[in-house]
Motif scaffolding. Sequence first.
Motif, mmCIF file in Angstrom:
data_model
loop_
_atom_site.group_PDB
_atom_site.id
_atom_site.type_symbol
_atom_site.label_atom_id
_atom_site.label_comp_id
_atom_site.label_asym_id
_atom_site.label_seq_id
_atom_site.Cartn_x
_atom_site.Cartn_y
_atom_site.Cartn_z
ATOM 1 N N GLN A 272 38.615 23.133 -53.482
ATOM 2 C CA GLN A 272 39.082 23.702 -52.316
ATOM 3 C C GLN A 272 39.053 22.525 -51.194
ATOM 4 O OE1 GLN A 272 35.886 26.360 -50.264
ATOM 5 N NE2 GLN A 272 36.823 26.759 -48.516
ATOM 6 N N SER A 273 39.898 22.642 -50.263
ATOM 7 C CA SER A 273 40.116 21.596 -49.027
ATOM 8 C C SER A 273 39.411 22.123 -47.762
ATOM 9 C CB SER A 273 41.040 20.884 -49.098
ATOM 10 O OG SER A 273 41.249 20.174 -48.065
ATOM 11 N N LYS A 274 38.246 21.779 -47.317
ATOM 12 C CA LYS A 274 37.798 22.545 -46.148
ATOM 13 C C LYS A 274 38.200 21.967 -44.886
ATOM 14 C CE LYS A 274 33.577 23.931 -48.703
ATOM 15 N NZ LYS A 274 31.904 23.720 -48.709
ATOM 16 N N ILE A 275 37.957 22.827 -43.868
ATOM 17 C CA ILE A 275 38.592 22.419 -42.616
ATOM 18 C C ILE A 275 37.834 21.490 -41.950
ATOM 19 C CG2 ILE A 275 37.316 23.857 -40.962
ATOM 20 C CD1 ILE A 275 41.029 24.048 -40.990
ATOM 21 N N LYS B 190 33.258 33.205 -40.105
ATOM 22 C CA LYS B 190 32.442 32.731 -41.079
ATOM 23 C C LYS B 190 31.812 31.596 -41.021
ATOM 24 C CE LYS B 190 35.055 35.554 -43.990
ATOM 25 N NZ LYS B 190 34.120 36.393 -44.698
ATOM 26 N N HIS B 191 31.882 30.875 -39.745
ATOM 27 C CA HIS B 191 31.147 29.579 -39.359
ATOM 28 C C HIS B 191 30.777 29.419 -38.044
ATOM 29 C CE1 HIS B 191 33.167 27.785 -43.075
ATOM 30 N NE2 HIS B 191 34.649 28.066 -42.648
ATOM 31 N N GLU C 5 43.065 17.903 -37.402
ATOM 32 C CA GLU C 5 43.939 18.227 -38.449
ATOM 33 C C GLU C 5 45.087 18.588 -37.816
ATOM 34 O OE1 GLU C 5 42.937 19.414 -41.463
ATOM 35 O OE2 GLU C 5 40.827 19.998 -41.599
ATOM 36 N N LYS D 211 44.935 24.831 -47.465
ATOM 37 C CA LYS D 211 43.676 25.044 -46.982
ATOM 38 C C LYS D 211 43.321 26.330 -46.849
ATOM 39 C CE LYS D 211 42.408 20.675 -45.190
ATOM 40 N NZ LYS D 211 41.715 19.819 -44.357
ATOM 41 N N PRO E 73 40.241 31.326 -47.391
ATOM 42 C CA PRO E 73 40.254 29.928 -48.016
ATOM 43 C C PRO E 73 40.988 29.657 -49.253
ATOM 44 C CG PRO E 73 38.281 30.617 -47.255
ATOM 45 C CD PRO E 73 38.996 31.700 -47.095
ATOM 46 N N HIS F 12 41.401 28.523 -52.890
ATOM 47 C CA HIS F 12 40.628 28.133 -53.876
ATOM 48 C C HIS F 12 41.564 27.654 -55.124
ATOM 49 C CE1 HIS F 12 36.668 28.605 -52.263
ATOM 50 N NE2 HIS F 12 37.214 29.605 -51.849
#
Length: 452
Positions: free
Chosen positions: A91-94, A128-129, A217, A272, A285, A287
Amino acid sequence: MAFEGLAERLQGTLTKIRGKGKVSEQDIKEMMREVRLALLEADVNFKVVKQFIADVKEKALGQEVMKSLTPGQQVIKVVNEELTALMGGEQSKIAVSQKPPTVIMMVGLQGAGKTTASAKLANHLRKKHNRTPLLVAADIYRPAAIKQLETLGKQIDMPVFSLGDQVSPVDIAKQAVEKAKAEHHDYVLIDTAGRLHVDQELMEELSQIKETVQPDEILLVVDAMTGQDAVNVAETFNDQLGLTGAILSKLDGDTRGGAAISVKAVTNTPIKFAGMGEKIDQLEPFHPERMASRILGMGDVLSLIEKAQTNVDEAKARELEKKMRTADFTFDDFLEQLEQVRSMGPLEDLLGMMPGMNKAKGMKNLQVDEKQIGRVEAIVRSMTKKEKQDPTVLNGSRRRRIAKGSGTTIQDVNRLLKQFEDMKKMMKQMTGMQSGKGKKRGKGMGGFKLPF
């Protein structure tokens, strides 16, 4: 559902080799031919297919696989690993900027779902964040683009920065970042303009925005349903702007999935996020390892668990578990459980995440009819409180009343009552097995059907 055709072809091919005690070079060649055709039919870029086949063949013919005790399973392991690597590996995260706000430029062609993806991503970052994003309406050309973003912002109670359609997108982006700093927003999502096709004017404008706000980004929103064209678009945008990632929209649609598999390999740009539905919270996300596992029919238990953790009330789940153990499960509990499961998304998707469900008898082409679920719900809601608690009181006249009240037939009511009793018996058997009391391990599921 995305990848359906590819998944069916690959799983059929791999099944032939799965249980083999010995695997010859000829077996590998025949399997690779089938895999190659499956990938090409799924609209995967032909250069990507060629490299993938070469990589799998090299590893599958290696000493580790050919001389192992289970060569068939080892070959499948190689295919799984290479498919995962092809889609990005992990997984490539933000990004998170060391000096907030983190600036994200959303780019893409008109109609790819860029504005909706911007709102979905803002919603995801907040939920989520625990972030505080600011949406920016910088598409001044498309009729109603600004209005669409403002409407979406209102829907999720998210601030939208707009200066109308008479100010240049570069100035809008610049002032938006200044506002975000002043008001302590930790993310800025700039919804830029798109075109029906890539042109130099668009690219110059996007390059100016990039130069002015120095984004952390640059995410390309790609319509997964456009197949090979999506890869060509990604390549062009990447050459001009230097993308940091991609968001696949409409991955839940009737798409062959080739874009998802090709984008990373062709542009070296990680996927992503993936849009898994039209609702604002249906952005997930991406995966690669989980997607590869699902394509090869190995399930996606981690995503299933995450959905459950997000949507299912833990205290209620524990209470239901206790009732199941004691066979004290009522129609009220059934309704509650049905609502919690439905909140996790379409049932076909949930079943697809369970390992082996694609091979279970009768499950291969399962289409869960949401209308039928609604009819089941109507039947239960037409019962009195006493009837829900104790279905044994349901005599003929009560059943006729329930059928009339729910717009169904007596046969429908009888069928549901029978299946409900079967379900309670099955729960009792399963909890007995878990506690070590049950001796008929593996029985209890035979003949049981979903009560909808």
